[in-house]
Each structure stands twice: as C-alpha cells, then as structure tokens.
Design a protein around this motif. Structure first.
Motif: not given
Length: 385
Positions: A372-385
């Motif tokens: 996953y990629t952790v965004q600046a606000d702490g939310r997750l998105i799948p790394a492939e996105s």
C-alpha cells in the motif's frame, strides 16, 4: 571543523542520555501491573475480535478471553471475512467447549474500506448488544482482571477510551528479540515520557475499550475504514471531542509466529512510516533519543581512549536500563529474557537508526502481504494505484 563536529555530536550524545533517563524514570513511576479491586457491577461489554488466519498461538490467545471473570455481562464476537478461513474451525471448537460464554462467530463478507480489520469491525458492531465495546487484536492473550481494569475507568464521563500496554511474549528468533527491545523496552517508556508533556491523544490498539455512543459521535468505525493506524485515529478523534484517553495499569501479551529479519524489518518500517505520518514532528525528533548512535558517532569523531571509555560506559548503562524495563513489563518473572534484551539494546539503536532513516523516504508499506501507499492524511491506497 573536526572540533566543531565533535562538539555537536557530544551535545547530541548528552541530550540523548538525558532523554533516555527521562524515559526510564517516567516508566519507573508508572504503577505498571497494579490491579485495582473492583467489586461493584460494571456495564455490559461487547468484545470485538477481527480475525484472519491462525497459527500455533491463535487458539490459546482466543481461549484466554473465555477464561476471564468479569463483574458484568459480556459477549465475544469473532469476525472473519472468508468463511473458508481455517481460523473459523478453531473458533467453533473453542465456542463448543465453553457453552456458558456468550460468544459467536460472525462472517463479515462485505468489503467496506481498504483496512480489512476496520471493515470487519463495522460489521461486528452491528451485532454488539452492550454499551461498552472492546477491540482487541487476534494475537493478544489476556490475563484475569485485565478486562475489568479496561472498563472501570469509563464510569467517569470525561474518559472516552481506555487502553493498555502490551509486550511481545515469545521472541523466538534473534530478529524478534531485537523487535522485543523496541516493544518491551523503548515503546512503552517513550509513551510514558510523551504524556509527561501532554495528555495522551492516541490509542494503543492491542486492547482498548470505549462507549458505543462515543464511537457514534465520531462517525463510527466507518470513518477509519481507509486508515492504516485505525487505533491511533480512534483515540485521536475521541480526544478531539474533549474526551480523555486513559492508560490502564495492566499489560496484555502478544504472541506471534516466528519471524526472520526480512519480516521484522518490514513490520518496523510500516510501523515507523505510520508514526511519521501520524506525528511527523515527534517522529523527526525521536532520533535524538538514540543514545548508542550519537555516543558512537561522538567517539569516532574524538578518536581517543577517553571517548572509547565513555562509549563503553554509556553502552553498559543503556543495557542495564533496558534490562530493568524489560523485566518490569514482564512482572519480573523473565530475568533471562530481560538480560538478553538488555544486551541487544545497542544493536536495536543502530538498526533502529537505519529504520528511522528509511521511513523518512517513501510511503510504501507491506501489510498482510499486500503493498500500500500511505497518504499524507494516513489513508491507504493500493500501491499499484
């Protein structure tokens, strides 16, 4: 120039020594393992246990929640996303051998966010019948009396969440022993140091209790469904409502499968990047507390026997303090383990500095085998996105 560098490194070493002593005495002052006598009835509790997979310790950890005494009604809800998950059979077997405990296995098929654990919690909450909720990780083994200590402080209206410290109970590999220094020595003493500066405004997720009504006020679990640090966010949002986050004096145990260096590094990198996103300022400043790193660099810059002797003394002090804290969190019954963790404390500092540096760069984490990629606000998105 070299003299200026040596002076700077010496100053950092002195500051790190002061911070280490600050953490140590904050930990000694905290009444760890104190059990308050609770005789009055307590409110009903719904224990939410999101599960995925099982290992050699899963049955013992889950069964420990059936063997507790609690002065009030409670139910245990086990949530599993996949009905074919092998943990389902383990849960059914435990429930069958404890027919007097109100416990159920709940299949939670909906995917309600990136964080699968929170998705399961959303669905478990629908089945909760009691006013107080307890969320606990699958690998947590609870001791008798801990449940009451987690619930009793909620009779004070200003207390919104109660949490407690945890320790890694079975560091079976060298890599796990290194991680146990992070958890059983440094983490809990750092938390206590931080609350000497300001009230706790985050939660430790191994075992935490809160009112269902207060959870509703912050939007339920749904607002946490895409966050990696759901426990941190839960405590932080309740604190922003003016409610206190309180530390219980009890400790729970975490029992993990054997892990090698790659697994431990991945876990520590995810943990550090999570902290960096949640608390960027304190995370950046945390490197100042690395006593071995700064004293070692100062010794190299000085390049004389006085510095070498000082370094040896500092390393000895670090190991002694670490051993005392490790023994304290284990109630003093694991002397050999405490000594082993103390000896590894300087290694923890050196590798910890490398993890700290690696966590500063990049936002990619591995969680349950998925990137996953952790965004600046702490939310997750799948790394492939």
């Amino acid at each position: 120039m070299l003299s200026f560098l040596s002076t700077g490194l010496g100053s950092l070493a002195a500051v790190s020594l002061g911070v280490q002593l600050w953490q140590f005495f904050a930990a000694l002052r905290f009444p760890l393992h104190r059990r308050d006598i609770i005789s009055s009835p307590l409110p009903g509790v719904s224990i939410l246990k999101p599960l995925k997979g099982c290992d050699l310790h899963t049955r013992a950890c889950l069964e420990s929640w059936f063997d507790i005494t609690y002065p009030g009604p409670f139910q245990i809800l086990f949530g599993v996303h996949d009905p074919a998950d092998p943990v389902c059979e383990t849960v059914r077997s435990i429930i069958a051998t404890h027919p007097n405990v109100d416990a159920r296995l709940v299949i939670c098929p909906e995917k309600l966010g990136i964080n699968a654990k929170v998705s399961t919690l959303i669905q478990l909450r629908r089945e909760a019948i009691h006013p107080v909720l307890i969320v606990s990780d699958a690998d947590v083994k609870i001791q008798n009396g801990v449940l009451a200590s987690l619930v009793a402080p909620l009779d004070q209206p200003h207390v919104g969440l109660v949490n407690c410290f945890y320790r890694l109970a079975n560091p079976t590999t060298v890599a796990m022993k290194w991680e146990a220094v992070c958890i059983n020595v440094d983490f809990w003493s750092q938390v206590l140091q931080s609350i000497t500066l300001k009230p706790q405004d985050f939660a430790l997720g191994a075992a935490m209790s809160f009112r269902n009504t207060d959870l509703a006020q912050i939007g339920g679990f749904e607002g946490l469904a895409d966050h990696l640090a759901d426990d941190y966010q839960l405590g932080h949002r309740l604190a922003r409502q003016g409610l206190a986050v309180q530390l219980a004096t009890t400790v729970v145990e975490c029992w993990d499968s054997p892990a090698d260096w790659a697994a431990v590094w991945s876990h520590q990198l995810r943990w550090n990047r999570t902290i960096r996103v949640c608390q960027p300022g304190p995370y950046a400043a945390s490197i100042v507390a690395n006593l071995t790193l700064w004293t070692g660099l100062w010794c190299v810059s000085r390049h004389d026997w006085t510095a070498v002797t000082t370094l040896a003394g500092i390393l000895g002090l670090r190991m002694v303090l670490a051993s005392i804290l490790a023994r304290r969190i284990s109630r003093g019954d694991r002397v050999d383990e405490a000594l082993a963790l103390g000896l590894l404390a300087p290694l923890k500092d050196v590798l910890g500095g490398a993890v700290w540096l690696a966590a500063l760069f990049g936002h990619r984490v591995i969680w349950r085998g998925v990137a996953y990629t952790v965004q600046a606000d702490g939310r997750l998105i799948p790394a492939e996105s």
